[in-house]
Design a protein around this motif. Sequence first.
Motif, mmCIF file in Angstrom:
data_model
loop_
_atom_site.group_PDB
_atom_site.id
_atom_site.type_symbol
_atom_site.label_atom_id
_atom_site.label_comp_id
_atom_site.label_asym_id
_atom_site.label_seq_id
_atom_site.Cartn_x
_atom_site.Cartn_y
_atom_site.Cartn_z
ATOM 1 N N ASN A 141 8.119 120.247 -52.334
ATOM 2 C CA ASN A 141 7.468 120.663 -53.595
ATOM 3 C C ASN A 141 6.009 121.017 -53.383
ATOM 4 N N GLU A 142 5.339 120.168 -52.636
ATOM 5 C CA GLU A 142 3.912 120.391 -52.374
ATOM 6 C C GLU A 142 3.710 121.617 -51.484
ATOM 7 N N LEU A 143 4.547 121.748 -50.450
ATOM 8 C CA LEU A 143 4.404 122.844 -49.488
ATOM 9 C C LEU A 143 4.770 124.205 -50.064
ATOM 10 N N LEU A 144 5.581 124.209 -51.122
ATOM 11 C CA LEU A 144 6.016 125.488 -51.689
ATOM 12 C C LEU A 144 5.251 125.863 -52.960
ATOM 13 N N SER A 145 4.131 125.205 -53.209
ATOM 14 C CA SER A 145 3.299 125.580 -54.361
ATOM 15 C C SER A 145 2.603 126.905 -54.036
ATOM 16 N N PHE A 146 2.140 127.600 -55.067
ATOM 17 C CA PHE A 146 1.473 128.894 -54.886
ATOM 18 C C PHE A 146 0.318 128.795 -53.892
ATOM 19 N N LYS A 147 -0.569 127.816 -54.111
ATOM 20 C CA LYS A 147 -1.761 127.701 -53.253
ATOM 21 C C LYS A 147 -1.388 127.403 -51.819
ATOM 22 N N SER A 148 -0.368 126.558 -51.649
ATOM 23 C CA SER A 148 0.061 126.178 -50.306
ATOM 24 C C SER A 148 0.672 127.375 -49.568
ATOM 25 N N ILE A 149 1.522 128.127 -50.260
ATOM 26 C CA ILE A 149 2.150 129.299 -49.623
ATOM 27 C C ILE A 149 1.078 130.307 -49.195
ATOM 28 N N ILE A 150 0.095 130.532 -50.069
ATOM 29 C CA ILE A 150 -0.978 131.480 -49.748
ATOM 30 C C ILE A 150 -1.754 131.001 -48.516
ATOM 31 N N LYS A 151 -2.006 129.679 -48.418
ATOM 32 C CA LYS A 151 -2.720 129.122 -47.252
ATOM 33 C C LYS A 151 -1.900 129.301 -45.975
ATOM 34 N N ILE A 152 -0.592 129.013 -46.078
ATOM 35 C CA ILE A 152 0.302 129.116 -44.915
ATOM 36 C C ILE A 152 0.308 130.551 -44.382
ATOM 37 N N MET A 153 0.311 131.515 -45.321
ATOM 38 C CA MET A 153 0.373 132.938 -44.941
ATOM 39 C C MET A 153 -0.905 133.406 -44.254
ATOM 40 N N ASN A 154 -2.002 132.690 -44.483
ATOM 41 C CA ASN A 154 -3.279 133.056 -43.865
ATOM 42 C C ASN A 154 -3.585 134.540 -44.073
ATOM 43 N N LEU A 155 -3.531 134.977 -45.340
ATOM 44 C CA LEU A 155 -3.728 136.388 -45.673
ATOM 45 C C LEU A 155 -5.140 136.852 -45.335
ATOM 46 N N THR A 156 -5.236 138.093 -44.885
ATOM 47 C CA THR A 156 -6.560 138.689 -44.658
ATOM 48 C C THR A 156 -7.144 139.034 -46.035
ATOM 49 N N ASP A 157 -8.422 139.363 -46.077
ATOM 50 C CA ASP A 157 -9.062 139.733 -47.346
ATOM 51 C C ASP A 157 -8.378 140.947 -47.967
ATOM 52 N N ASP A 158 -8.068 141.959 -47.139
ATOM 53 C CA ASP A 158 -7.396 143.165 -47.652
ATOM 54 C C ASP A 158 -6.011 142.831 -48.214
ATOM 55 N N GLU A 159 -5.286 141.926 -47.536
ATOM 56 C CA GLU A 159 -3.959 141.523 -48.011
ATOM 57 C C GLU A 159 -4.051 140.787 -49.343
ATOM 58 N N LYS A 160 -5.103 139.982 -49.515
ATOM 59 C CA LYS A 160 -5.283 139.254 -50.792
ATOM 60 C C LYS A 160 -5.505 140.235 -51.944
ATOM 61 N N VAL A 161 -6.301 141.279 -51.699
ATOM 62 C CA VAL A 161 -6.547 142.285 -52.735
ATOM 63 C C VAL A 161 -5.241 142.992 -53.089
ATOM 64 N N LYS A 162 -4.457 143.360 -52.059
ATOM 65 C CA LYS A 162 -3.156 143.999 -52.292
ATOM 66 C C LYS A 162 -2.268 143.096 -53.124
ATOM 67 N N PHE A 163 -2.193 141.835 -52.728
ATOM 68 C CA PHE A 163 -1.349 140.847 -53.401
ATOM 69 C C PHE A 163 -1.707 140.761 -54.887
ATOM 70 N N LEU A 164 -3.012 140.777 -55.166
ATOM 71 C CA LEU A 164 -3.495 140.651 -56.544
ATOM 72 C C LEU A 164 -3.041 141.829 -57.409
ATOM 73 N N LYS A 165 -2.949 143.010 -56.802
ATOM 74 C CA LYS A 165 -2.583 144.221 -57.552
ATOM 75 C C LYS A 165 -1.099 144.267 -57.905
ATOM 76 N N TYR A 166 -0.266 143.543 -57.137
ATOM 77 C CA TYR A 166 1.185 143.624 -57.330
ATOM 78 C C TYR A 166 1.690 142.784 -58.500
ATOM 79 N N GLY A 167 2.873 143.166 -59.012
ATOM 80 C CA GLY A 167 3.588 142.343 -59.991
ATOM 81 C C GLY A 167 4.358 141.261 -59.240
ATOM 82 N N ASN A 168 5.010 140.349 -59.958
ATOM 83 C CA ASN A 168 5.670 139.187 -59.343
ATOM 84 C C ASN A 168 6.703 139.570 -58.270
ATOM 85 N N ASP A 169 7.597 140.548 -58.565
ATOM 86 C CA ASP A 169 8.646 140.919 -57.602
ATOM 87 C C ASP A 169 8.050 141.476 -56.315
ATOM 88 N N LYS A 170 7.070 142.344 -56.491
ATOM 89 C CA LYS A 170 6.431 142.984 -55.333
ATOM 90 C C LYS A 170 5.670 141.925 -54.509
#
Length: 199
Positions: A141-170
């Motif tokens: 439960n803890e590991l699959l929270s939104f914040k935890s998944i984002i940390k695990i993915m170690n997204l780059t700054d550009d990827e975070k901006v892309k992620f923000l622009k997308y809808g839930n499915d995307k």
Amino acid sequence: MKNKENIIGLFPLRIFLLPGDQTTLHIYEPRYLQLINDCLEQEVCFGIPYQGKTTLSEYGSMVKILQVLKYYENGELDILVECDQNFKINQFEAKKEDKLYPAGTITLIKENIFSPNDDLKNEVTSYLQILLDKDISNELNELLSFKSIIKIMNLTDDEKVKFLKYGNDKRNEFLLRKVRFMQILLNQEKQVEQNFYLN
């Protein structure tokens, strides 16, 4: 999706934070020292518009100052900030009236409501089991929270901006591709380690 319009002090940087992300900043330019001191005095947040390689993005991070880590004799500061919310810039002014620093009107993006789908949860679980080499069913439960998944993915700054622009499915699709790629790399790494030990 959107909230009220605000005018805030802005500090463009090549970093992009999602809610909960923290970073340290060294402040030395007079205009940004003025901004930080104003924020500390008035106990308000400031915005970090994401400075891309060639242009200023319309997206940014609203941050609060958690702590002043160091005061230097020459007036410079080290601060720890945390992102509260993301925003979209409506209007950017290179210099706020009677201030040295930039400002702008922004629209806050309400807290990202993102629900990881079952495919993504399964892939992240499988990735973590290989990575941590142990049973993680009690911590899921803890590991699959939104914040935890984002940390695990170690997204780059550009990827975070892309992620923000997308809808839930995307967003699910985007993270699924990322974690599958990470899993391929991790499996290759483990194979190399095994071969190393076998020889």
